[in-house]
Write a protein that holds these residues in place. Structure first.
Motif, PDB file in Angstrom:
ATOM      1  N   SER A   3       1.220  -1.392  -0.101  1.00 27.38           N
ATOM      2  CA  SER A   3      -0.202  -0.199  -0.067  1.00 27.38           C
ATOM      3  C   SER A   3       0.846   1.711  -0.501  1.00 27.38           C
ATOM      4  O   SER A   3       1.871   1.348   0.802  1.00 27.38           O
ATOM      5  CB  SER A   3      -0.841   0.044   1.389  1.00 27.38           C
ATOM      6  N   THR A   4       0.662   2.133  -0.945  1.00 25.89           N
ATOM      7  CA  THR A   4       0.892   3.330  -0.872  1.00 25.89           C
ATOM      8  C   THR A   4      -0.157   4.499  -0.198  1.00 25.89           C
ATOM      9  O   THR A   4       0.962   5.416   0.036  1.00 25.89           O
ATOM     10  CB  THR A   4       1.485   3.834  -2.077  1.00 25.89           C
ATOM     11  N   PRO A   7       1.665   4.612   5.677  1.00 25.95           N
ATOM     12  CA  PRO A   7       2.814   4.790   5.634  1.00 25.95           C
ATOM     13  C   PRO A   7       3.435   4.391   6.509  1.00 25.95           C
ATOM     14  O   PRO A   7       4.769   4.156   5.491  1.00 25.95           O
ATOM     15  CB  PRO A   7       2.719   6.157   6.946  1.00 25.95           C
ATOM     16  N   GLY A 104       4.608  -0.992   4.175  1.00 27.16           N
ATOM     17  CA  GLY A 104       3.764   0.652   4.002  1.00 27.16           C
ATOM     18  C   GLY A 104       4.761   1.764   2.757  1.00 27.16           C
ATOM     19  O   GLY A 104       5.748   0.793   2.739  1.00 27.16           O
ATOM     20  N   GLY A 105       3.946   2.646   2.817  1.00 27.91           N
ATOM     21  CA  GLY A 105       4.800   3.313   2.229  1.00 27.91           C
ATOM     22  C   GLY A 105       6.313   3.882   2.309  1.00 27.91           C
ATOM     23  O   GLY A 105       7.373   4.232   1.735  1.00 27.91           O
ATOM     24  N   HIS A 106       6.798   3.728   4.065  1.00 28.97           N
ATOM     25  CA  HIS A 106       8.557   3.892   3.865  1.00 28.97           C
ATOM     26  C   HIS A 106       8.893   2.740   3.602  1.00 28.97           C
ATOM     27  O   HIS A 106      10.310   2.572   3.291  1.00 28.97           O
ATOM     28  CB  HIS A 106       8.237   4.467   5.850  1.00 28.97           C
ATOM     29  N   GLU A 109       9.538   3.250   0.207  1.00 35.61           N
ATOM     30  CA  GLU A 109      10.561   3.857  -0.473  1.00 35.61           C
ATOM     31  C   GLU A 109      12.360   3.575  -1.013  1.00 35.61           C
ATOM     32  O   GLU A 109      12.989   3.114  -0.323  1.00 35.61           O
ATOM     33  CB  GLU A 109      10.973   5.358   0.587  1.00 35.61           C
TER      34      GLU A 109
END
Length: 144
Positions: A3-4, A7, A104-106, A109
């Protein structure tokens, strides 16, 4: 699941507790400090080294089907929440989580993801920091 929108990676409670226990066991010399919500494990950053891959903490391996391993290094596993405080960037999703793990997004990255919808496959680079680049300056037109 990936999931973007989320977070930080969210894990069902039993998975989260196992990851937390294994991670802190591998980081015995780091001073634990009071957790900062939403995280459950935080450390004084003064006792943790740093490299181009981020804080010098244990690598987290996600074992995927077909013997594929997604390695998460300090840059993607730790979150700086205060001047001298780093927290493990994973969140307890509760006992009744609908999905066991949502990445998650972190954690995503500076990892290049390639979706092959026709073959229902996902390819990923692991951290682009190994290639001394980031998603922000990655050359998508390069053939090498």
């Amino acid at each position: 699941m990936i999931s973007t929108v989320v977070p930080y990676t969210v894990m069902q409670t039993s998975i989260y507790k196992a990851v937390l226990k294994a991670f802190t066991k591998e980081l015995p010399k780091a001073l634990r400090v009071r957790p900062v919500a939403p995280f459950g494990a935080c450390f004084n950053s003064k006792g943790i080294g740093i490299s181009r891959l981020g804080p010098g903490v244990p690598i987290i391996d996600l074992d995927l089907p077909n013997k594929v391993v997604w390695r998460i290094f300090g840059f993607n596993s730790m979150v700086k929440v205060k001047e001298d405080v780093l927290c493990l960037g994973f969140v307890d999703g509760g006992l009744e989580a609908t999905t066991s793990i949502v990445i998650g997004g972190h954690q995503l990255e500076d990892n290049l993801l390639q979706f092959d919808l026709a073959a229902s496959r996902l390819g990923f680079s692991s951290s682009l920091l190994f290639r001394q680049t980031t998603c922000a300056n990655f050359n998508f037109t390069s053939t090498a």
